[in-house]
Design a protein around this motif. Structure first.
Motif, PDB file in Angstrom:
ATOM      1  N   LEU A 169       0.776  51.897  26.520  1.00  0.00           N
ATOM      2  CA  LEU A 169       1.803  52.728  27.139  1.00  0.00           C
ATOM      3  C   LEU A 169       1.306  53.145  28.523  1.00  0.00           C
ATOM      4  CD1 LEU A 169       2.814  54.958  24.090  1.00  0.00           C
ATOM      5  CD2 LEU A 169       4.047  52.978  24.994  1.00  0.00           C
ATOM      6  N   ILE A 170       2.226  53.572  29.378  1.00  0.00           N
ATOM      7  CA  ILE A 170       1.888  53.773  30.780  1.00  0.00           C
ATOM      8  C   ILE A 170       0.922  54.930  31.004  1.00  0.00           C
ATOM      9  CG2 ILE A 170       3.888  55.240  31.243  1.00  0.00           C
ATOM     10  CD1 ILE A 170       2.361  52.572  33.620  1.00  0.00           C
ATOM     11  N   ASP A 171       1.024  56.031  30.207  1.00  0.00           N
ATOM     12  CA  ASP A 171       0.117  57.166  30.409  1.00  0.00           C
ATOM     13  C   ASP A 171       0.182  58.106  29.216  1.00  0.00           C
ATOM     14  OD1 ASP A 171       2.521  58.576  30.755  1.00  0.00           O
ATOM     15  OD2 ASP A 171       2.295  58.773  32.932  1.00  0.00           O
ATOM     16  N   ASP A 172      -0.626  59.150  29.276  1.00  0.00           N
ATOM     17  CA  ASP A 172      -0.702  60.102  28.166  1.00  0.00           C
ATOM     18  C   ASP A 172       0.610  60.839  27.929  1.00  0.00           C
ATOM     19  OD1 ASP A 172      -3.375  59.661  27.358  1.00  0.00           O
ATOM     20  OD2 ASP A 172      -4.124  60.932  28.984  1.00  0.00           O
ATOM     21  N   LYS A 173       1.336  61.117  28.978  1.00  0.00           N
ATOM     22  CA  LYS A 173       2.610  61.807  28.811  1.00  0.00           C
ATOM     23  C   LYS A 173       3.567  60.973  27.976  1.00  0.00           C
ATOM     24  CE  LYS A 173       6.465  63.815  31.410  1.00  0.00           C
ATOM     25  NZ  LYS A 173       7.040  64.068  32.768  1.00  0.00           N
ATOM     26  N   GLN A 174       3.639  59.676  28.275  1.00  0.00           N
ATOM     27  CA  GLN A 174       4.517  58.813  27.499  1.00  0.00           C
ATOM     28  C   GLN A 174       4.019  58.684  26.063  1.00  0.00           C
ATOM     29  OE1 GLN A 174       7.337  57.870  28.622  1.00  0.00           O
ATOM     30  NE2 GLN A 174       7.961  56.706  26.814  1.00  0.00           N
ATOM     31  N   LEU A 175       2.718  58.607  25.883  1.00  0.00           N
ATOM     32  CA  LEU A 175       2.163  58.558  24.532  1.00  0.00           C
ATOM     33  C   LEU A 175       2.559  59.796  23.739  1.00  0.00           C
ATOM     34  CD1 LEU A 175       0.194  57.432  22.359  1.00  0.00           C
ATOM     35  CD2 LEU A 175      -1.622  58.704  23.535  1.00  0.00           C
ATOM     36  N   GLY A 176       2.449  60.955  24.365  1.00  0.00           N
ATOM     37  CA  GLY A 176       2.806  62.183  23.673  1.00  0.00           C
ATOM     38  C   GLY A 176       4.269  62.208  23.258  1.00  0.00           C
ATOM     39  N   LYS A 177       5.135  61.697  24.115  1.00  0.00           N
ATOM     40  CA  LYS A 177       6.555  61.670  23.765  1.00  0.00           C
ATOM     41  C   LYS A 177       6.806  60.747  22.590  1.00  0.00           C
ATOM     42  CE  LYS A 177      11.086  60.180  25.326  1.00  0.00           C
ATOM     43  NZ  LYS A 177      11.859  59.384  26.303  1.00  0.00           N
ATOM     44  N   VAL A 178       6.255  59.534  22.646  1.00  0.00           N
ATOM     45  CA  VAL A 178       6.495  58.546  21.590  1.00  0.00           C
ATOM     46  C   VAL A 178       5.952  59.052  20.263  1.00  0.00           C
ATOM     47  CG1 VAL A 178       5.915  56.224  20.794  1.00  0.00           C
ATOM     48  CG2 VAL A 178       6.532  56.597  23.186  1.00  0.00           C
ATOM     49  N   HIS A 179       4.709  59.466  20.256  1.00  0.00           N
ATOM     50  CA  HIS A 179       4.104  59.889  18.989  1.00  0.00           C
ATOM     51  C   HIS A 179       4.765  61.159  18.462  1.00  0.00           C
ATOM     52  CE1 HIS A 179       1.194  59.595  15.858  1.00  0.00           C
ATOM     53  NE2 HIS A 179       0.620  60.770  16.148  1.00  0.00           N
ATOM     54  N   GLY A 180       5.173  62.040  19.359  1.00  0.00           N
ATOM     55  CA  GLY A 180       5.869  63.239  18.925  1.00  0.00           C
ATOM     56  C   GLY A 180       7.177  62.925  18.219  1.00  0.00           C
ATOM     57  N   LEU A 181       7.924  61.945  18.737  1.00  0.00           N
ATOM     58  CA  LEU A 181       9.180  61.558  18.091  1.00  0.00           C
ATOM     59  C   LEU A 181       8.934  60.907  16.735  1.00  0.00           C
ATOM     60  CD1 LEU A 181      11.177  60.220  21.170  1.00  0.00           C
ATOM     61  CD2 LEU A 181      11.793  62.179  19.736  1.00  0.00           C
ATOM     62  N   VAL A 235      13.450  56.539  22.658  1.00  0.00           N
ATOM     63  CA  VAL A 235      12.018  56.737  22.429  1.00  0.00           C
ATOM     64  C   VAL A 235      11.202  56.226  23.611  1.00  0.00           C
ATOM     65  CG1 VAL A 235      10.076  56.185  20.911  1.00  0.00           C
ATOM     66  CG2 VAL A 235      12.351  56.577  19.936  1.00  0.00           C
ATOM     67  N   PHE A 236      11.553  55.080  24.152  1.00  0.00           N
ATOM     68  CA  PHE A 236      10.808  54.414  25.215  1.00  0.00           C
ATOM     69  C   PHE A 236       9.390  54.103  24.748  1.00  0.00           C
ATOM     70  CE2 PHE A 236      10.574  53.464  29.862  1.00  0.00           C
ATOM     71  CZ  PHE A 236      11.839  52.913  29.963  1.00  0.00           C
ATOM     72  N   GLY A 237       9.306  53.606  23.532  1.00  0.00           N
ATOM     73  CA  GLY A 237       8.054  53.187  22.930  1.00  0.00           C
ATOM     74  C   GLY A 237       8.344  52.161  21.860  1.00  0.00           C
ATOM     75  N   PRO A 238       7.306  51.546  21.246  1.00  0.00           N
ATOM     76  CA  PRO A 238       7.503  50.448  20.295  1.00  0.00           C
ATOM     77  C   PRO A 238       7.874  50.930  18.899  1.00  0.00           C
ATOM     78  CG  PRO A 238       5.168  50.866  20.556  1.00  0.00           C
ATOM     79  CD  PRO A 238       5.878  51.818  21.493  1.00  0.00           C
ATOM     80  N   VAL A 239       9.065  51.481  18.781  1.00  0.00           N
ATOM     81  CA  VAL A 239       9.509  52.100  17.534  1.00  0.00           C
ATOM     82  C   VAL A 239      10.860  51.509  17.134  1.00  0.00           C
ATOM     83  CG1 VAL A 239      10.083  54.263  16.374  1.00  0.00           C
ATOM     84  CG2 VAL A 239       8.272  54.215  18.098  1.00  0.00           C
ATOM     85  N   ALA A 240      10.946  51.045  15.874  1.00  0.00           N
ATOM     86  CA  ALA A 240      12.162  50.401  15.371  1.00  0.00           C
ATOM     87  C   ALA A 240      12.709  51.175  14.177  1.00  0.00           C
ATOM     88  CB  ALA A 240      11.866  48.956  14.972  1.00  0.00           C
TER      89      ALA A 240
END
Length: 477
Positions: free
Chosen positions: A320-332, A373-378
């Motif tokens: 993922l591009i950075d920690d902020k995006q990681l936090g959003k994805v994992h939080g969801l 989500v903007f992450g690898p989530v299905a």
């Protein structure tokens, strides 16, 4: 000789120095100077001066520059691929796709230059009456990090080809592959100076670009929340804003679908480039008769995928591009599991490397199902009838892309007619892009097709009405 020289990146901008970082390792690849809001006026003033001569240049001159730019994206593919892989976290195949599209965007833009620019109209008076497309003037382009080259070039190339000057604000996280690489290509292609300005910077630079009176058109790609702010500001300044925004696109799998074929398609739709694409398949709607096996197979596919450093390993997914995006994805994902969703695969990460994740048992209360989500989530949800599938697919504020899988294409087309969306793919997933095709979404996904093909003519020109008489008109005054 390299096209991009890090020693030349220190510019006269007034902002801070920004480290160009490789998300897979955290290593610094170089440094750029950020622009500030004060730099925008300097750039737009120079662009406006240069644009007048460029608009008068013969059409074949402008077309030649665009064709050479397209060739350069191919000739320097190795160098530019490495920047896309290392700076944006793309796997090499995704980087190659961006480079291919970039070249095609330039070639298609070159073809725009020689198209008819207007039409002759009937008139009640003894005069020649006609319309003509004329350049808008200075175009502001604001591009994001996720497909940095494509999402910059698809506006920059046609805007330049049609006689405009461009001020491009790339996301600082991809300032090189989404900004400086374009400047280098067009300089090498012979574009006259001051016609393309690249200003990597923060939201203040984007706000100044929208407000600048010399900028007549804004082409913005980004989140729906930011797009609303851009559209509101553009409206206050009475300028056009072309907004390509977020999505939560659905893949509808009807009961006659071939699961042996569809699982690969479904995985690509959700996991390509770590799900960091506006068209990503964010909702899998699967007929109940296939649902259990679909979840099992998609989870197995996800578990088998390699995640790692795309520059040094052969992997399916990069970081993922950075920690902020990681936090959003994992939080969801975590909040979805907390509300009853079953994590059938993934849901874990090592630094910025997020495992492809499959969620079952989702509903309207599942955040990763209802939000982008903007992450690898299905997320996967069952339906019982085509009417229910249509209702579920349409039950979203977004309307960007739609995939429908069925052995009966006519049935798929009929179902698509009932679902608001800007793009439809029958027997394919939701992530597709071609330079010749119009691109854009509806509702919270944007203001419609404003990129690609003939849509570029409308996006980056003004329609002017002109009349010509042999003698001066007289009136009863």
């Amino acid at each position: 000789m390299p096209l991009l020289d890090p020693n030349t990146w220190r510019s006269p901008f007034a902002g801070d120095t920004y480290d160009v970082t490789e998300p897979a390792t955290g290593d610094t690849l170089g440094a750029v100077t950020l622009a500030t809001a004060a730099d925008v006026g300097t750039a737009t003033e120079a662009a406006a001066r240069a644009q007048r001569a460029w608009a008068r240049a013969p059409h074949f001159i402008r077309a030649g520059v665009l064709r050479r730019a397209g060739d350069l994206f191919t000739e320097h593919a190795g160098e530019l691929r490495e920047w896309l892989v290392r700076e944006s976290g793309s796997v090499p195949g995704k980087a190659d796709f961006e480079l291919h599209v970039a070249a095609q965007e330039c070639y298609e833009a070159a073809a725009l230059v020689s198209r008819p620019t207007g039409q002759v109209l009937p008139s009640e008076a003894p005069r020649l009456s006609y319309t003509r497309r004329v350049p808008a003037g200075v175009v502001g382009v604001i591009a994001p990090f996720n497909a940095p080259l494509i999402l910059s070039i698809r506006s920059v190339a046609p805007a330049l080809a049609l006689g405009n000057a461009v001020v491009l604000k790339p996301d600082p996280r991809t300032a090189v592959c989404g900004g400086l690489s374009l400047a280098a290509v067009f300089a090498a292609a012979g574009l006259p100076e001051e016609l393309l300005h690249v200003l990597p910077g923060g939201p203040d630079v984007g706000q100044a670009l929208v407000a600048d009176p010399r900028v007549r058109v804004i082409s913005f790609t980004g989140s729906t929340a930011a797009g609303r702010a851009v559209g509101e500001a553009a409206g206050r300044h009475l300028k056009r804003a072309h907004l390509e925004l977020g999505g939560n696109s659905a893949l509808v799998v009807l009961e006659d679908a071939d699961l042996d074929a569809v699982i690969s398609t479904a995985a690509w739709g959700s996991f390509f480039h770590q799900g960091q694409i506006c068209m990503t398949t964010g909702r899998h709607l699967v007929h109940r008769s296939l649902y259990g096996e679909y979840v099992e197979r998609l989870a197995a596919k996800a578990d088998a995928m390699a995640v790692g450093d795309p520059h040094r390993e052969q992997v399916h997914l990069g970081p993922l591009i950075d920690d902020k995006q990681l936090g959003k994805v994992h939080g969801l994902v975590e909040s979805s599991a907390g509300r009853g969703a079953q994590v059938a695969a993934g849901g874990t990460h090592d630094r910025l490397f997020y495992r492809p994740t499959v969620l079952a048992g989702v509903d309207d209360d599942t955040p990763a199902y209802t939000e982008e989500v903007f992450g690898p989530v299905a997320p996967v949800r069952p339906f019982d009838t085509a009417d229910e599938a249509a209702a579920l697919a349409a039950r979203s504020p977004y309307g960007l892309s739609l995939g429908i899988v069925t052995r009966d294409p006519a049935r798929g087309l009929d179902l698509a007619e009932r679902i608001p969306t800007g793009i439809v793919h029958i027997n394919d997933q939701t992530v597709n892009d071609e330079a010749v095709a119009p691109f854009g979404g509806v509702a919270a996904s944007g203001t419609g097709a404003r990129f690609g093909g003939d849509a570029n003519l409308e996006a980056f020109t003004e329609l002017r009405w002109t009349t010509v008489r042999g003698d001066v008109a007289t009136y009863p005054f």
